[in-house]
Design an enzyme around this catalytic site. Structure first.
Site, mmCIF file in Angstrom:
data_model
loop_
_atom_site.group_PDB
_atom_site.id
_atom_site.type_symbol
_atom_site.label_atom_id
_atom_site.label_comp_id
_atom_site.label_asym_id
_atom_site.label_seq_id
_atom_site.Cartn_x
_atom_site.Cartn_y
_atom_site.Cartn_z
ATOM 1 N N ASN A 142 45.360 34.918 18.936
ATOM 2 C CA ASN A 142 46.554 35.586 19.476
ATOM 3 C C ASN A 142 47.720 34.620 19.301
ATOM 4 O O ASN A 142 47.846 33.660 20.062
ATOM 5 C CB ASN A 142 46.341 35.918 20.958
ATOM 6 C CG ASN A 142 47.621 36.438 21.609
ATOM 7 O OD1 ASN A 142 48.560 36.839 20.923
ATOM 8 N ND2 ASN A 142 47.650 36.436 22.940
ATOM 9 N N LYS A 160 50.694 35.075 19.916
ATOM 10 C CA LYS A 160 51.776 35.342 20.875
ATOM 11 C C LYS A 160 53.110 35.418 20.106
ATOM 12 O O LYS A 160 53.119 35.834 18.946
ATOM 13 C CB LYS A 160 51.809 34.286 21.975
ATOM 14 C CG LYS A 160 50.436 34.039 22.603
ATOM 15 C CD LYS A 160 50.515 33.316 23.901
ATOM 16 C CE LYS A 160 49.141 32.860 24.325
ATOM 17 N NZ LYS A 160 48.997 32.724 25.746
ATOM 18 N N HIS A 194 47.056 42.443 27.658
ATOM 19 C CA HIS A 194 47.080 40.989 27.847
ATOM 20 C C HIS A 194 47.774 40.674 29.177
ATOM 21 O O HIS A 194 48.728 41.357 29.563
ATOM 22 C CB HIS A 194 47.822 40.326 26.683
ATOM 23 C CG HIS A 194 47.652 38.836 26.665
ATOM 24 N ND1 HIS A 194 48.378 38.010 27.486
ATOM 25 C CD2 HIS A 194 46.826 38.039 25.951
ATOM 26 C CE1 HIS A 194 48.004 36.751 27.268
ATOM 27 N NE2 HIS A 194 47.060 36.741 26.336
ATOM 28 N N GLU A 213 49.855 38.540 29.995
ATOM 29 C CA GLU A 213 51.306 38.304 29.900
ATOM 30 C C GLU A 213 52.063 39.622 29.894
ATOM 31 O O GLU A 213 53.152 39.733 30.460
ATOM 32 C CB GLU A 213 51.612 37.448 28.655
ATOM 33 C CG GLU A 213 51.145 36.011 28.850
ATOM 34 C CD GLU A 213 50.865 35.243 27.576
ATOM 35 O OE1 GLU A 213 51.206 35.720 26.481
ATOM 36 O OE2 GLU A 213 50.275 34.148 27.692
ATOM 37 N N GLU A 215 39.660 37.258 30.349
ATOM 38 C CA GLU A 215 40.629 36.169 30.309
ATOM 39 C C GLU A 215 41.121 35.884 31.728
ATOM 40 O O GLU A 215 42.069 36.542 32.203
ATOM 41 C CB GLU A 215 41.829 36.564 29.442
ATOM 42 C CG GLU A 215 41.484 36.809 27.999
ATOM 43 C CD GLU A 215 42.653 36.463 27.091
ATOM 44 O OE1 GLU A 215 42.441 35.685 26.158
ATOM 45 O OE2 GLU A 215 43.769 36.945 27.324
ATOM 46 N N GLY A 246 46.629 29.375 28.759
ATOM 47 C CA GLY A 246 47.731 28.478 28.445
ATOM 48 C C GLY A 246 47.897 27.340 29.445
ATOM 49 O O GLY A 246 48.919 26.659 29.445
ATOM 50 N N SER A 273 42.307 28.941 27.251
ATOM 51 C CA SER A 273 42.258 27.524 26.881
ATOM 52 C C SER A 273 40.993 27.150 26.112
ATOM 53 O O SER A 273 40.442 26.062 26.294
ATOM 54 C CB SER A 273 42.431 26.638 28.120
ATOM 55 O OG SER A 273 43.699 26.871 28.716
#
Ligand code: PEP
Length: 251
Positions: free
Chosen positions: A9, A11, A95, A97, A167, A173, A212
């Site tokens: 990904n 991003k 996701h 985010e 996730e 991150g 991560s």
């Protein structure tokens, strides 16, 4: 035996020149990895570049989001059909985010999941708890509700049409990875949840871990029986890391 899948990904990262180098190095490094499927999910403007480099290689490409509408007056949106036009095989939906920063709730995510399946894309459905939810012992109910948004609306079998990515939000991150045992426990729960109705076989459910993942921890995570690969953020932007993660999944 489920083939492992490693999905990058990117991003909102990339430049044409940087991407060309990254993609070329990934293609070169990922030659002859028969046991692992690989995909890179790039920003929309770079789909054509990904198609140009990756067509004819074993590496698939995809996007990070799509509209739940098929077409129409939805300024700024991108449909699943458009992604198919650019040869995408996969698309990330839900996701954390997008849930946190763009207000996507589980109902919208479910509609996006269905929109992807309807045009022949494989949705990578992200689920996972925040740190506060984990500390409150709510990991399983949170994940269950995120899955139920899809299965409740479209039937339990709908979850077999995609890939699930567990996730934990606290691991994305942050450099904090779930331990293999923590991840395995949630993955086993997800597999049991998805197969509990009897309509979906355990083998049909592919569950990735994301949060991560790096070359240094991928092997121990992928050794867990219910971890079928990874969704890789930051490390997917570094060719050597991404290639090493794919290699760790190739068994
Ligand atoms: C992600 O963006 O899905 C992700 C897992 O990011 P990272 O690997 O950087 O934690």
């Amino acid at each position: 035996m489920r083939a492992k899948l490693v999905a990058g990904n990117w991003k909102m990262h990339g430049r044409l020149s940087d991407n060309a180098k990254l993609l070329a190095e990934i293609v070169e490094g990922c030659r002859a990895l028969p046991q692992v499927r690989q995909v890179v999910c790039v920003p929309f403007p770079y789909l054509e570049q990904a198609r140009g480099v990756l067509r004819g290689t074993p590496i698939a490409w995809g996007a990070q989001n799509l509209s739940h509408h098929a077409m129409g007056a939805y300024t700024g949106e991108v449909s699943g059909t458009m992604l198919r036009d650019f040869g995408c095989a996969y698309v990330i939906v839900g996701h954390s985010e997008r849930r946190a920063l763009y207000g996507e709730d589980s109902d919208t995510v479910a509609l996006k999941y269905k929109a992807a399946v309807d045009v022949g894309l494989v949705p990578i459905l992200c689920v996972g708890e925040t740190l506060a939810q984990r500390e409150a012992g709510e990991t399983e109910p949170v994940v269950d509700a995120q899955l139920a948004a899809v299965s409740g609306r479209f039937g339990a079998n709908a979850l077999a049409s995609g890939v699930i990515a567990y996730e934990p939000v606290w691991a994305i991150g942050t450099g904090k990875t779930a331990t293999p045992e923590q991840a395995q426990a949630v993955h086993a729960h997800i597999r049991a949840c998805v197969t509990s109705g009897g309509g979906v076989a355990a083998e049909q459910v592919r569950i990735l871990y994301g949060g991560s993942v790096k070359a240094s921890n991928a092997g121990e995570l992928f050794a867990m029986p219910d971890i079928d690969g990874g969704l890789i953020g930051g490390a997917s932007l570094i060719a050597a890391e991404f290639v090493a993660i794919c290699r760790a999944a190739d068994h």
